[in-house]
Scaffold this motif. Sequence first.
Motif, PDB file in Angstrom:
ATOM      1  N   HIS A   1       0.819  -1.212   0.000  1.00 33.27           N
ATOM      2  CA  HIS A   1       0.000   0.000   0.000  1.00 33.27           C
ATOM      3  C   HIS A   1       0.855   1.266   0.000  1.00 33.27           C
ATOM      4  N   ARG A   2       2.132   1.118   0.327  1.00 33.82           N
ATOM      5  CA  ARG A   2       3.035   2.278   0.322  1.00 33.82           C
ATOM      6  C   ARG A   2       3.538   2.622  -1.076  1.00 33.82           C
ATOM      7  N   ILE A   3       3.352   1.696  -2.026  1.00 33.14           N
ATOM      8  CA  ILE A   3       3.825   1.958  -3.392  1.00 33.14           C
ATOM      9  C   ILE A   3       3.046   3.157  -3.953  1.00 33.14           C
ATOM     10  N   PRO A   4       3.758   4.185  -4.352  1.00 31.03           N
ATOM     11  CA  PRO A   4       3.060   5.428  -4.733  1.00 31.03           C
ATOM     12  C   PRO A   4       2.476   5.417  -6.137  1.00 31.03           C
ATOM     13  N   VAL A   5       1.622   4.447  -6.417  1.00 28.84           N
ATOM     14  CA  VAL A   5       0.838   4.488  -7.658  1.00 28.84           C
ATOM     15  C   VAL A   5      -0.637   4.332  -7.278  1.00 28.84           C
ATOM     16  N   PHE A   6      -1.506   4.705  -8.118  1.00 31.54           N
ATOM     17  CA  PHE A   6      -2.973   4.716  -7.892  1.00 31.54           C
ATOM     18  C   PHE A   6      -3.337   5.745  -6.805  1.00 31.54           C
ATOM     19  N   ARG A   7      -4.563   6.231  -6.888  1.00 34.38           N
ATOM     20  CA  ARG A   7      -5.088   7.061  -5.816  1.00 34.38           C
ATOM     21  C   ARG A   7      -5.569   6.104  -4.723  1.00 34.38           C
ATOM     22  N   LYS A   8      -5.111   6.302  -3.488  1.00 35.01           N
ATOM     23  CA  LYS A   8      -5.384   5.322  -2.422  1.00 35.01           C
ATOM     24  C   LYS A   8      -6.829   5.399  -1.935  1.00 35.01           C
ATOM     25  N   ARG A   9      -7.332   4.228  -1.528  1.00 35.24           N
ATOM     26  CA  ARG A   9      -8.682   4.138  -0.949  1.00 35.24           C
ATOM     27  C   ARG A   9      -8.596   3.399   0.377  1.00 35.24           C
ATOM     28  N   LYS A  10      -9.454   3.787   1.322  1.00 38.76           N
ATOM     29  CA  LYS A  10      -9.481   3.061   2.596  1.00 38.76           C
ATOM     30  C   LYS A  10     -10.273   1.758   2.458  1.00 38.76           C
ATOM     31  N   ASN A  11     -11.386   1.846   1.752  1.00 37.86           N
ATOM     32  CA  ASN A  11     -12.272   0.670   1.614  1.00 37.86           C
ATOM     33  C   ASN A  11     -12.695   0.493   0.171  1.00 37.86           C
ATOM     34  N   LEU A  12     -13.274  -0.666  -0.087  1.00 41.46           N
ATOM     35  CA  LEU A  12     -13.882  -0.916  -1.404  1.00 41.46           C
ATOM     36  C   LEU A  12     -15.303  -0.342  -1.423  1.00 41.46           C
ATOM     37  N   PRO A  13     -15.846  -0.060  -2.606  1.00 41.11           N
ATOM     38  CA  PRO A  13     -17.283   0.259  -2.655  1.00 41.11           C
ATOM     39  C   PRO A  13     -18.067  -0.940  -2.083  1.00 41.11           C
ATOM     40  N   LEU A  14     -19.213  -0.686  -1.511  1.00 40.59           N
ATOM     41  CA  LEU A  14     -20.036  -1.716  -0.851  1.00 40.59           C
ATOM     42  C   LEU A  14     -19.321  -2.305   0.384  1.00 40.59           C
ATOM     43  N   HIS A  15     -18.478  -1.496   0.986  1.00 40.50           N
ATOM     44  CA  HIS A  15     -17.721  -1.959   2.152  1.00 40.50           C
ATOM     45  C   HIS A  15     -18.631  -2.507   3.255  1.00 40.50           C
ATOM     46  N   ARG A  16     -19.766  -1.826   3.474  1.00 36.57           N
ATOM     47  CA  ARG A  16     -20.669  -2.235   4.554  1.00 36.57           C
ATOM     48  C   ARG A  16     -21.169  -3.668   4.398  1.00 36.57           C
ATOM     49  N   ILE A  17     -21.236  -4.114   3.157  1.00 37.62           N
ATOM     50  CA  ILE A  17     -21.653  -5.506   2.907  1.00 37.62           C
ATOM     51  C   ILE A  17     -20.428  -6.410   2.809  1.00 37.62           C
TER      52      ILE A  17
ATOM     53  N   CYS B   1      -8.376  11.738  14.122  1.00 38.47           N
ATOM     54  CA  CYS B   1      -8.244  10.279  14.257  1.00 38.47           C
ATOM     55  C   CYS B   1      -9.015   9.564  13.158  1.00 38.47           C
ATOM     56  N   GLU B   2     -10.224  10.071  12.873  1.00 36.55           N
ATOM     57  CA  GLU B   2     -11.044   9.434  11.842  1.00 36.55           C
ATOM     58  C   GLU B   2     -10.387   9.584  10.469  1.00 36.55           C
ATOM     59  N   LYS B   3      -9.777  10.760  10.256  1.00 36.92           N
ATOM     60  CA  LYS B   3      -9.089  10.996   8.987  1.00 36.92           C
ATOM     61  C   LYS B   3      -7.871  10.077   8.862  1.00 36.92           C
ATOM     62  N   ALA B   4      -7.206   9.842   9.982  1.00 39.08           N
ATOM     63  CA  ALA B   4      -5.977   9.029   9.941  1.00 39.08           C
ATOM     64  C   ALA B   4      -6.265   7.533   9.891  1.00 39.08           C
ATOM     65  N   CYS B   5      -7.430   7.110  10.383  1.00 41.22           N
ATOM     66  CA  CYS B   5      -7.723   5.670  10.467  1.00 41.22           C
ATOM     67  C   CYS B   5      -7.679   5.034   9.072  1.00 41.22           C
ATOM     68  N   PRO B   6      -6.795   4.061   8.869  1.00 38.16           N
ATOM     69  CA  PRO B   6      -6.650   3.495   7.522  1.00 38.16           C
ATOM     70  C   PRO B   6      -7.833   2.646   7.069  1.00 38.16           C
ATOM     71  N   VAL B   7      -8.672   2.200   8.025  1.00 35.44           N
ATOM     72  CA  VAL B   7      -9.839   1.409   7.604  1.00 35.44           C
ATOM     73  C   VAL B   7     -11.138   2.203   7.729  1.00 35.44           C
ATOM     74  N   GLY B   8     -11.012   3.510   7.973  1.00 30.59           N
ATOM     75  CA  GLY B   8     -12.176   4.399   7.921  1.00 30.59           C
ATOM     76  C   GLY B   8     -13.164   4.234   9.056  1.00 30.59           C
ATOM     77  N   LEU B   9     -12.674   4.055  10.284  1.00 33.08           N
ATOM     78  CA  LEU B   9     -13.586   3.915  11.427  1.00 33.08           C
ATOM     79  C   LEU B   9     -13.911   5.279  12.020  1.00 33.08           C
ATOM     80  N   SER B  10     -15.092   5.374  12.652  1.00 37.68           N
ATOM     81  CA  SER B  10     -15.447   6.602  13.360  1.00 37.68           C
ATOM     82  C   SER B  10     -14.813   6.557  14.746  1.00 37.68           C
ATOM     83  N   LEU B  11     -14.813   7.692  15.424  1.00 37.71           N
ATOM     84  CA  LEU B  11     -14.188   7.779  16.752  1.00 37.71           C
ATOM     85  C   LEU B  11     -14.791   6.773  17.736  1.00 37.71           C
TER      86      LEU B  11
END
Lengths: 276, 50
Positions: free
Chosen positions: A103-119, A236-246
């Motif tokens: 994930h550190r490789i600097p190609v692609f625009r990074k995403r925390k989750n996939l679409p439909l993450h909730r499912i 904290c929410e911005k930094a969380c790599p898996v997109g969790l709320s506080l």
Amino acid sequence: MRRLRLIVQIVFTVLTNGYAYGFASGRIYQGKLKYACVPGLNCYSCPGAAASCPMGALQALLNQKGFHIPFAALGFFFLFGSLLGRFVCGWLCPFGLVQDLLHRIPVFRKRKNLPLHRILKYGKYVVLFGLVGVGSLFLFGGFAKAPAFCKYLCPSGTLFGAIPLLGKNEALRGQIGWLFLWKLGILLFIVILSVKVYRPFCQYLCPLGAIYGWFNRFSLVRIQWEEETCISCGACEKACPVGLSLQEISRSPECIRCGRCVENCPKKCLRFIVGN
Amino acid sequence: MRFWKNSKQAAWLWGILAGIVFLGIGVAEGQFAVIWRKATMICMECIGIG
């Protein structure tokens, strides 16, 4: 914190896969340490593996003739889970380290989750009950039971077990068939996806993460939030790599306790605690 | 009531105790030998051959 975590991940990966002779000879370690399991997903067919994989151990016990409650594997899960929860995923899992580095490789625009993450996040429970549980007990192997998760999905086995072994062992290379190609495809898919999305295997497919996630709400090592000093800045929410709320941080089964929230809190109201 | 509250706070301790008990039962049932046997032979399924 980020550097410390990387050092711990590398040291633990080297320690648990430190049987250098295995890599040189294309054989695996056969000593007594393999009675025990390491906490993370670490294929025991990796030539360097010094101990057993907990998920492989669970399936080996489920694959026995008749039905036996897999007490030994459950014991390791309860022990590691109650002590650390998904801290294991964030700090001690070799395959987690691989995904972090990708994930550190600097190609692609990074995403925390996939679409439909909730499912999709429930995928790891489907893998746990479907492939590890039902699959290992009843399906796929016919009369001879098979470790269905290792056989059909586990990319850690392909990366740490198959590739080094096949590289050194001509007899094994001669037996490569569609199953290996299927598993190699899965590995390549996860490798490419990891460059774009943070730890896709851990978030969506890992049955070990599903198990340790259950322990997150009461494990000994936790992240504590001091509400009184919090200014709700959202760092904290911005930094969380898996997109969790506080509110979800630490208690959620998705939190891998990487410590990014702790590191980024300007008021230091988030911190790692041991015990109550 | 107080015992129950303390017990909930120390759930991790109950988890560790349960883990130790499970490991003990695993030893008694010989499950570690099963794990060792599987882990010391190349797992053909794990490497995508079996």
